[in-house]
Design a protein around this motif. Structure first.
Motif, PDB file in Angstrom:
ATOM      1  N   PHE A 155       0.829  -1.206   0.000  1.00  0.00           N
ATOM      2  CA  PHE A 155       0.000   0.000   0.000  1.00  0.00           C
ATOM      3  C   PHE A 155       0.864   1.257   0.000  1.00  0.00           C
ATOM      4  O   PHE A 155       0.624   2.201  -0.765  1.00  0.00           O
ATOM      5  N   MET A 156       1.890   1.266   0.844  1.00  0.00           N
ATOM      6  CA  MET A 156       2.745   2.445   0.940  1.00  0.00           C
ATOM      7  C   MET A 156       3.539   2.658  -0.341  1.00  0.00           C
ATOM      8  O   MET A 156       3.772   3.800  -0.747  1.00  0.00           O
ATOM      9  N   ALA A 157       3.955   1.571  -0.987  1.00  0.00           N
ATOM     10  CA  ALA A 157       4.681   1.713  -2.257  1.00  0.00           C
ATOM     11  C   ALA A 157       3.781   2.334  -3.308  1.00  0.00           C
ATOM     12  O   ALA A 157       4.202   3.206  -4.077  1.00  0.00           O
ATOM     13  N   GLY A 158       2.512   1.878  -3.350  1.00  0.00           N
ATOM     14  CA  GLY A 158       1.571   2.463  -4.294  1.00  0.00           C
ATOM     15  C   GLY A 158       1.305   3.923  -3.996  1.00  0.00           C
ATOM     16  O   GLY A 158       1.283   4.766  -4.903  1.00  0.00           O
ATOM     17  N   TYR A 159       1.113   4.243  -2.725  1.00  0.00           N
ATOM     18  CA  TYR A 159       0.891   5.637  -2.347  1.00  0.00           C
ATOM     19  C   TYR A 159       2.136   6.474  -2.619  1.00  0.00           C
ATOM     20  O   TYR A 159       2.047   7.619  -3.041  1.00  0.00           O
ATOM     21  N   HIS A 160       3.291   5.873  -2.377  1.00  0.00           N
ATOM     22  CA  HIS A 160       4.554   6.586  -2.565  1.00  0.00           C
ATOM     23  C   HIS A 160       4.757   6.981  -4.023  1.00  0.00           C
ATOM     24  O   HIS A 160       5.383   8.002  -4.314  1.00  0.00           O
ATOM     25  N   CYS A 161       4.239   6.160  -4.938  1.00  0.00           N
ATOM     26  CA  CYS A 161       4.330   6.524  -6.359  1.00  0.00           C
ATOM     27  C   CYS A 161       3.646   7.856  -6.601  1.00  0.00           C
ATOM     28  O   CYS A 161       4.168   8.731  -7.301  1.00  0.00           O
ATOM     29  N   TYR A 162       2.466   8.021  -6.019  1.00  0.00           N
ATOM     30  CA  TYR A 162       1.749   9.293  -6.169  1.00  0.00           C
ATOM     31  C   TYR A 162       2.459  10.398  -5.391  1.00  0.00           C
ATOM     32  O   TYR A 162       2.663  11.502  -5.881  1.00  0.00           O
ATOM     33  N   TYR A 163       2.868  10.073  -4.170  1.00  0.00           N
ATOM     34  CA  TYR A 163       3.444  11.089  -3.285  1.00  0.00           C
ATOM     35  C   TYR A 163       4.730  11.655  -3.862  1.00  0.00           C
ATOM     36  O   TYR A 163       4.917  12.870  -3.910  1.00  0.00           O
ATOM     37  N   THR A 164       5.614  10.800  -4.316  1.00  0.00           N
ATOM     38  CA  THR A 164       6.892  11.271  -4.842  1.00  0.00           C
ATOM     39  C   THR A 164       6.730  11.943  -6.197  1.00  0.00           C
ATOM     40  O   THR A 164       7.432  12.887  -6.511  1.00  0.00           O
TER      41      THR A 164
END
Length: 307
Positions: A280-289
């Motif tokens: 989940f965090m990797a997926g969110y991190h794609c958007y965040y970064t």
């Protein structure tokens, strides 16, 4: 261009979509960072967290598919054997006999589920192998530019070969189905190495986002460190728990409901902390970064162009 064409790969962190790479004269352990040439043959800008998101998510899909196929098509034990009921009898497995409950991998252990799972697992192994290598290159580049410290770079340099091999050979869990103690050990070892790789990958990524100030949701750095401490504790306990049963000296009496429920809770807690939450965090991190233009650029070019 020479007849035997050579390719080189350079990856650089960029702070905006237009910036592809920055020249750097600093060194990493005696190696200078090669600036990208003017003539790039192939290049792509992306967030490498997408590989971790895909790989970990594929691990979740693997268990779902294994569960479906096992419930629909697996017959175990075989007809004529003790415990045969014409379908999958989970309480007849060696794992259940040893631990008094089944592990999550039980739905992947018997054909045809095992064969299907061996095909699906490549969707986990290949992205994770790509991720750990590209993550190391990203950290090496950031270290050379003074954006992360030496400790993280050394940690990544040491762990990357181990993690790569652990993810690459994870499929070995399908070679030996757990019918007795020796086959269970051969079955469990690749999974144990995989679990450790998941833990080390989480460490690397957490300290990377800490040093790059990329913690999502404005979370406190303390929460990240607490998560890592709990992950280590759960992984260590789970590993000791398994080996204690193999050594005929169980640390928990799973014949009793309370201790057995606790052991099951620890098993699923590791799955959540090491697979589901990081996915989940990797997926969110794609958007965040991407939002803050923290991407990576992967380029392939002729070696002669930088000589």
């Amino acid at each position: 261009m020479a007849d035997s064409e050579q390719a080189a790969v350079e990856m650089a962190s960029s702070k905006n979509d237009e910036e592809r790479a920055g020249d750097s004269g600093s060194a990493v352990q005696g190696q200078s960072v090669i600036p990208l040439p003017k003539q790039i043959r192939v290049g792509v800008t992306f967030n490498l967290e997408i590989f971790r998101c895909i790989g970990l998510s594929a691990g979740i899909v693997l268990l779902l598919i294994g569960t479906i196929v096992t419930n629909a098509a697996v017959v175990f034990p075989a007809k004529g054997d003790e415990g045969y009921n014409g379908k999958f009898n989970a309480e007849a497995t060696y794992i259940y006999a040893l631990f008094h409950f089944n592990h999550t991998c039980t739905v992947l252990d018997f054909n045809p589920s095992k064969s299907v799972s061996a095909l699906v697992v490549m969707l986990n192994s290949v992205p994770m192998c790509l991720f750990v290598v590209l993550s190391y290159l990203r950290i090496r580049q950031d270290y050379a530019q003074g954006q992360v410290n030496k400790a993280l770079y050394v940690f990544s340099a040491i762990c990357t070969p181990y993690n790569f091999l652990a993810y690459l050979y994870f499929y070995m869990v399908f070679v030996n189905s757990p019918y007795d103690k020796s086959s269970f050990i051969a079955h469990y070892l690749p999974y144990m190495f995989y679990q450790i790789a998941l833990m080390l990958t989480a460490f690397e990524q957490c300290f990377y986002v800490l040093q790059k100030n990329l913690i999502p949701f404005n979370a406190s750095p303390l929460l990240v460190k607490i998560y890592l401490a709990l992950l280590v504790a759960v992984c260590l306990f789970y590993t000791i728990f398994v080996w204690s049963f193999l050594a005929d000296a169980p640390i928990i009496d799973t014949t009793k409901t309370g201790p057995r429920s606790f052991a099951v809770f620890i098993m699923f807690t590791f799955d959540v902390m090491a697979v589901i939450f990081p996915a989940f965090m990797a997926g969110y991190h794609c958007y965040y970064t991407d939002k803050f233009k923290q991407r990576s650029y992967l380029a392939f070019y002729d070696q002669d162009e930088v000589q």
